[in-house]
Design an enzyme around this catalytic site. Structure first.
Site, mmCIF file in Angstrom:
data_model
loop_
_atom_site.group_PDB
_atom_site.id
_atom_site.type_symbol
_atom_site.label_atom_id
_atom_site.label_comp_id
_atom_site.label_asym_id
_atom_site.label_seq_id
_atom_site.Cartn_x
_atom_site.Cartn_y
_atom_site.Cartn_z
ATOM 1 N N ARG A 86 1.146 -1.471 0.176
ATOM 2 C CA ARG A 86 -0.195 0.187 -0.059
ATOM 3 C C ARG A 86 0.492 1.557 -0.091
ATOM 4 O O ARG A 86 0.112 1.646 -0.719
ATOM 5 C CB ARG A 86 -1.287 0.206 1.415
ATOM 6 C CG ARG A 86 -1.947 0.773 0.887
ATOM 7 C CD ARG A 86 -2.855 0.858 2.477
ATOM 8 N NE ARG A 86 -2.451 1.013 4.067
ATOM 9 C CZ ARG A 86 -3.347 0.681 4.562
ATOM 10 N NH1 ARG A 86 -4.971 0.371 4.574
ATOM 11 N NH2 ARG A 86 -2.563 1.185 6.313
ATOM 12 N N LYS A 188 -2.727 6.501 1.192
ATOM 13 C CA LYS A 188 -2.520 7.072 2.808
ATOM 14 C C LYS A 188 -1.597 8.264 2.846
ATOM 15 O O LYS A 188 -0.480 9.029 3.063
ATOM 16 C CB LYS A 188 -2.505 5.807 3.817
ATOM 17 C CG LYS A 188 -2.486 6.288 5.329
ATOM 18 C CD LYS A 188 -2.158 4.860 5.682
ATOM 19 C CE LYS A 188 -2.758 4.964 7.201
ATOM 20 N NZ LYS A 188 -3.988 5.399 7.503
ATOM 21 N N GLU A 224 -16.500 5.950 4.341
ATOM 22 C CA GLU A 224 -15.409 5.906 5.314
ATOM 23 C C GLU A 224 -16.071 6.511 6.675
ATOM 24 O O GLU A 224 -17.221 7.669 6.858
ATOM 25 C CB GLU A 224 -14.032 6.708 5.240
ATOM 26 C CG GLU A 224 -13.348 5.325 4.186
ATOM 27 C CD GLU A 224 -11.741 5.840 3.974
ATOM 28 O OE1 GLU A 224 -11.158 6.935 5.233
ATOM 29 O OE2 GLU A 224 -11.555 5.064 3.387
#
Length: 346
Positions: A86, A188, A224
């Protein structure tokens, strides 16, 4: 900032989620088109130029993962290969040179082993939290990628997320968006979180645990739950998580989808979760590295609080999922192949 107390002086049963300056962290430097070997260092200060792109243009990303002390005293890492992958993807989104994934895992293990005394004892519910971080550095001022980068991993022991056990909390929706359509929501990166501070603060002041973010294009679908992913369990026993290119690909989410199907016998679904169709769910929760599995009591939308199972009691399938996941992480439940890596302590 003063160094952390010796591990022998810490009360591992009463830790918060706070920064600590532990003895060791890993640091690597990228310049002239390549990464150096990197090394453990006791210096917790990053020395960077005032012209660094991370400071001006947000060219920075990070990860979060934990190390778990097992009953036999060994230390587990939970799917660190997925964190490495990720972060690789986040780096590519920001035109940063990805740190090699195999070396990422090696560096994580080095940091854990060097700070092994700070991995909380089995049974406390506490863990060692690790924060890999990459930033663009150097003397830059134009809006373009940096030519130099720093990659670091630091760690701190953190307490159990739930004080006194699992407890449902309520969330509220917001006018604000977490990420733009076709933006960086799937990565992220720091900017995603900086933009969430104001709506999060507003939610807390109104008495809610955090914000349910809706899709930025139509504001009709859940994306989210604060800094975590959302899940709902339908009355037909489907385990549903939202599907959107703006959602961060949570390692906990993908693990929960697998466990829901293969361990709990639910049908795992990634699809649309419309905010005006919450009646289909008998249970709901948030999931992430810090939150683990966090039951949601209710969601406020347009001045109405929709309650799922209960505002005070944990729903049965949510509890089973939590027990299964944490059991795997702490070594008490058999893990699917490849999910657990041991930290060498010799």
């Amino acid at each position: 900032m003063a160094k952390a107390k010796p591990a022998s002086e810490l009360d591992f049963n009463n830790l918060g989620f706070d920064y600590m300056d532990l003895p060791y962290r890993f640091l690597a430097h990228y310049s002239d088109g390549k990464w150096d070997a990197g090394k453990l260092t006791e210096d917790s200060t990053l020395h960077i130029s005032e012209g660094s792109t991370s400071v001006h243009y947000g060219q920075a990303d990070f990860e979060g993962l934990k190390a778990y002390r097992t009953k036999d005293g060994s230390i587990n890492l939970f799917r660190p290969d997925m964190n490495a992958k990720r972060m690789h993807n986040s780096c590519e989104r920001l035109l940063m040179p990805p740190y090699p994934e195999d070396k990422f895992i090696e560096a994580v293990k080095q940091v854990v082993a060097a700070n092994a005394d700070y991995v909380p004892p089995y049974g406390t519910g506490a863990t060692l939290y690790l924060r890999p971080l990459m930033i663009g550095v150097g003397g830059n001022i134009g809006v373009h990628p940096a030519s130099e980068y720093l990659f670091t991993i630091f760690a701190m022991p953190v307490g159990a997320y739930y004080k006194g056990g699992l407890k449902p909390t309520n969330f509220t929706t917001s006018y604000y968006d977490r990420a733009a359509p076709h933006g960086t929501g799937q990565s992220k990166v720091g900017g995603n979180y900086g933009g969430s501070l104001l709506p999060g603060d507003q939610a807390h002041k109104a008495g809610y645990s955090d914000v349910i973010y809706l899709d930025p294009a139509t504001h009709t679908k859940i994306e989210e739950a604060g800094s975590a992913n959302f899940f709902g369990i339908t009355k037909d026993n489907e385990f549903v998580t939202p599907k959107s290119p703006s959602i961060l690909p949570s390692i906990t989410k993908f693990s929960a989808l697998y466990l829901a199907e293969h361990r709990l016998g639910l049908k795992a679904v990634q699809g649309d979760v419309f905010i005006n169709d919450l009646d289909r769910f008998k249970e709901a929760g948030a999931m992430g590295t810090a939150a683990v599995i966090s039951p949601i009591g209710g969601i406020e939308y347009q001045d109405h609080l929709h309650v799922f199972y209960s505002e005070t009691e944990v729903a049965p399938l949510t509890r089973k999922l939590y027990d299964e996941l944490t059991g795997i992480q702490f070594g008490d439940v058999e893990a699917p192949e490849g999910w657990i890596q041991k930290v060498p302590l010799d």
